[in-house]
Design an enzyme around this catalytic site. Structure first.
Site, PDB file in Angstrom:
ATOM      1  N   CYS A 217       0.984  -1.225  -0.187  1.00  0.00           N
ATOM      2  CA  CYS A 217       0.387  -0.163  -0.400  1.00  0.00           C
ATOM      3  C   CYS A 217       0.632   1.352   0.160  1.00  0.00           C
ATOM      4  O   CYS A 217       0.896   2.345  -0.810  1.00  0.00           O
ATOM      5  CB  CYS A 217      -1.506  -0.154   1.359  1.00  0.00           C
ATOM      6  SG  CYS A 217       0.109  -0.795   2.861  1.00  0.00           S
TER       7      CYS A 217
HETATM    8  N1  LIG Z   1      -3.305  -4.343   5.369  1.00  0.00           N
HETATM    9  C1  LIG Z   1      -3.524  -3.783   4.398  1.00  0.00           C
HETATM   10  O1  LIG Z   1      -3.188  -2.530   4.381  1.00  0.00           O
HETATM   11  C2  LIG Z   1      -2.485  -4.143   3.225  1.00  0.00           C
HETATM   12  C3  LIG Z   1      -2.266  -3.589   2.545  1.00  0.00           C
HETATM   13  C4  LIG Z   1      -1.271  -4.025   1.589  1.00  0.00           C
HETATM   14  C5  LIG Z   1      -0.957  -5.723   1.575  1.00  0.00           C
HETATM   15  N2  LIG Z   1      -1.014  -5.951   2.234  1.00  0.00           N
HETATM   16  C6  LIG Z   1      -0.645  -7.385   2.066  1.00  0.00           C
HETATM   17  O2  LIG Z   1      -2.067  -8.429   2.424  1.00  0.00           O
HETATM   18  C7  LIG Z   1      -1.332  -9.500   3.323  1.00  0.00           C
HETATM   19  C8  LIG Z   1      -2.221 -10.143   4.322  1.00  0.00           C
HETATM   20  O3  LIG Z   1      -2.828  -8.820   5.594  1.00  0.00           O
HETATM   21  P1  LIG Z   1      -3.546  -8.529   6.621  1.00  0.00           P
HETATM   22  O4  LIG Z   1      -3.516  -7.403   6.582  1.00  0.00           O
HETATM   23  O5  LIG Z   1      -4.692  -9.038   6.085  1.00  0.00           O
HETATM   24  O6  LIG Z   1      -3.712  -8.911   7.406  1.00  0.00           O
HETATM   25  P2  LIG Z   1      -4.517  -9.637   9.035  1.00  0.00           P
HETATM   26  O7  LIG Z   1      -4.972  -8.743   9.355  1.00  0.00           O
HETATM   27  O8  LIG Z   1      -3.243 -10.162   9.672  1.00  0.00           O
HETATM   28  O9  LIG Z   1      -4.077 -10.926   8.433  1.00  0.00           O
HETATM   29  C9  LIG Z   1      -3.751 -12.614   7.749  1.00  0.00           C
HETATM   30  C10 LIG Z   1      -4.420 -13.609   7.081  1.00  0.00           C
HETATM   31  O10 LIG Z   1      -4.168 -14.469   7.535  1.00  0.00           O
HETATM   32  C11 LIG Z   1      -4.325 -15.279   7.974  1.00  0.00           C
HETATM   33  N3  LIG Z   1      -2.772 -16.665   8.086  1.00  0.00           N
HETATM   34  C12 LIG Z   1      -2.045 -15.581   9.452  1.00  0.00           C
HETATM   35  N4  LIG Z   1      -0.875 -16.959   9.232  1.00  0.00           N
HETATM   36  C13 LIG Z   1      -0.977 -17.859   8.184  1.00  0.00           C
HETATM   37  C14 LIG Z   1      -0.437 -18.847   7.509  1.00  0.00           C
HETATM   38  N5  LIG Z   1       0.825 -19.131   8.368  1.00  0.00           N
HETATM   39  N6  LIG Z   1      -0.421 -19.780   6.431  1.00  0.00           N
HETATM   40  C15 LIG Z   1      -2.403 -19.262   6.022  1.00  0.00           C
HETATM   41  N7  LIG Z   1      -3.147 -17.819   6.373  1.00  0.00           N
HETATM   42  C16 LIG Z   1      -2.776 -17.580   7.743  1.00  0.00           C
HETATM   43  C17 LIG Z   1      -5.014 -14.821   9.547  1.00  0.00           C
HETATM   44  O11 LIG Z   1      -5.374 -16.025   9.465  1.00  0.00           O
HETATM   45  P3  LIG Z   1      -6.111 -16.089  11.385  1.00  0.00           P
HETATM   46  O12 LIG Z   1      -6.919 -15.244  11.513  1.00  0.00           O
HETATM   47  O13 LIG Z   1      -7.652 -17.220  11.122  1.00  0.00           O
HETATM   48  O14 LIG Z   1      -4.768 -16.909  11.342  1.00  0.00           O
HETATM   49  C18 LIG Z   1      -5.594 -14.154   8.019  1.00  0.00           C
HETATM   50  O15 LIG Z   1      -6.275 -13.587   7.795  1.00  0.00           O
HETATM   51  C19 LIG Z   1       0.128  -9.438   3.889  1.00  0.00           C
HETATM   52  O16 LIG Z   1       1.146 -10.501   2.821  1.00  0.00           O
HETATM   53  C20 LIG Z   1      -0.050  -7.932   3.603  1.00  0.00           C
HETATM   54  O17 LIG Z   1       0.832  -7.507   2.997  1.00  0.00           O
HETATM   55  C21 LIG Z   1      -2.347  -5.551   3.788  1.00  0.00           C
END
Ligand SMILES: NC(=O)c1ccc[n+]([C@@H]2O[C@H](COP(=O)([O-])OP(=O)(O)OC[C@H]3O[C@@H](n4cnc5c(N)ncnc54)[C@H](OP(=O)(O)O)[C@@H]3O)[C@@H](O)[C@H]2O)c1
Length: 347
Positions: free
Chosen positions: A150
């Protein structure tokens, strides 16, 4: 035609936002949602705002569960999607919101992330100016797409027009960003507790260590930069979502203010979701919340010899989920804006 969709990481912030947007997508039908520690729970028990999906239960995240869908969105921590994606059919459109498939350089990957480098997929920022055309052309027909970081895409969109037009130098670029903590995900971290963040602005990853730096450099090289150098400093501020990026660059000697502004006007003239505001106007994060829109304001600081570009983006929409869906629309030959909100939620 209706495309079947699976969303992994559906209990997290990025996965949740993909689902919120997909609920209004006329061509995509969400059939499967997966998670990790929350597998087995109903989706709405962890995402209570997603009321149109009360029928879905979170399943385990693995290639077997995700197989058989037309489209798979991976919204997993970096390092988790490479192996799963490798097992999915080449006919499936896979969009990875994590970092695993963003960087072309294995050296950059090992310097900033470490572990196996899974190679680069088509970068999911359609409007990004490239030396020839835009990134959009590379997304048409793609079956593997890397949604952007982002912060990285916000800064790259802010500076690439000036690089491509040759009106700014590619060294001594500076970006300072106010960012909301949802950019760091939903998992518990001490530095993201409300008691640490409310009433405070907290810098982090200072001094060249932020993982989005190589991604910005890569995008600027696509726009024509030879050896871009950027000082990049994010500051956590107490707003749940949003990025306000202030990016500045040295103007090429002898270039007047109108020529500088024209570079950005030309780059984004026909774009729906990336807009340059009229002279003298600058965006606020509140103007883009919930929207797939990046708003930019630009000023030429003649005394400093620099251009100042201020961009506002919702990290979870244009910064992730919206970019992912917009790129998927392009890949499949659908109207690019299908299912994507242009208007924000205000106040
Ligand atoms: N947040 C942002 O603004 C943003 C922006 C751009 C890109 N991203 C990218 O999007 C991705 C997700 O980010 P997020 O912000 O959504 O993170 P998040 O809120 O921490 O969510 C992570 C997700 O992945 C699952 N997870 C955790 N460990 C895992 C594993 N070992 N194997 C499979 N699934 C697993 C979690 O499941 P449980 O909750 O069931 O444990 C949850 O559904 C990241 O790579 C991040 O860099 C995020």
């Amino acid at each position: 035609m209706t495309y079947s969709v699976a969303v992994s990481g559906a209990s997290g912030y990025a996965g949740g936002e993909i689902l919120r947007l997909l609920a209004d997508h006329p061509e995509f039908e969400v059939r499967t949602v997966t998670a990790h520690s929350n597998a087995g729970q109903s989706l709405v028990s962890v995402q209570p705002h997603l009321r149109s999906f009360t029928h879905l239960t979170l399943r385990e995240t693995n290639a077997e569960t995700l197989a058989g869908h037309d489209i798979v969105f991976l919204a997993l921590p970096h390092g988790a999607s490479g192996a799963i994606a490798a097992e999915l059919s080449q006919d499936t459109l896979v969009i990875d919101c994590g970092a695993d498939h963003r960087l072309e350089s294995a050296d950059d990957w090992s310097a900033f992330y470490g572990g196996d480098h899974h190679g680069a997929w088509a970068y999911g920022v359609p409007e990004l100016p490239r030396l020839s055309g835009t990134q959009r052309e590379r997304l048409t027909g793609a079956r593997r797409i890397a949604a952007p970081g982002c912060n990285a895409s916000t800064v790259a969109l802010s500076l690439a027009p000036g690089i491509r037009a040759g009106v700014i130098e590619d060294r001594d670029l500076v970006a300072v960003l106010a960012v909301g903590p949802s950019g760091a995900g939903k998992s518990l971290k001490t530095n993201l507790l409300a008691s640490e963040i409310l009433g405070s602005a907290n810098p982090y990853a200072v001094g060249g260590s932020h993982r989005h730096i190589p991604e910005i450099g890569q995008a600027l090289r696509w726009a024509g930069a030879a050896t871009p150098t950027i000082s990049f400093t994010p500051v956590l501020v107490p707003m749940s979502r949003g990025i306000l990026a202030t990016s500045t660059a040295r103007i090429m000697p002898g270039t007047d203010a109108a020529t500088v502004r024209a570079a950005w006007e030309d780059a984004y003239a026909g774009e729906r979701f990336v807009q340059l505001l009229p002279e003298g106007q600058f965006p606020r994060t509140a103007d883009v919340l919930g929207a797939n829109t990046a708003l930019m304001g630009l000023a030429v600081d003649e005394a400093a010899g620099r251009v100042v570009v201020i961009a506002a983006v919702d990290n979870l929409v244009k910064g992730t989920a919206g970019a992912a869906i917009q790129s998927a629309n392009i890949a499949l030959g659908l109207a690019e804006s299908t299912g994507l909100p242009m208007n924000g939620v205000a106040p």
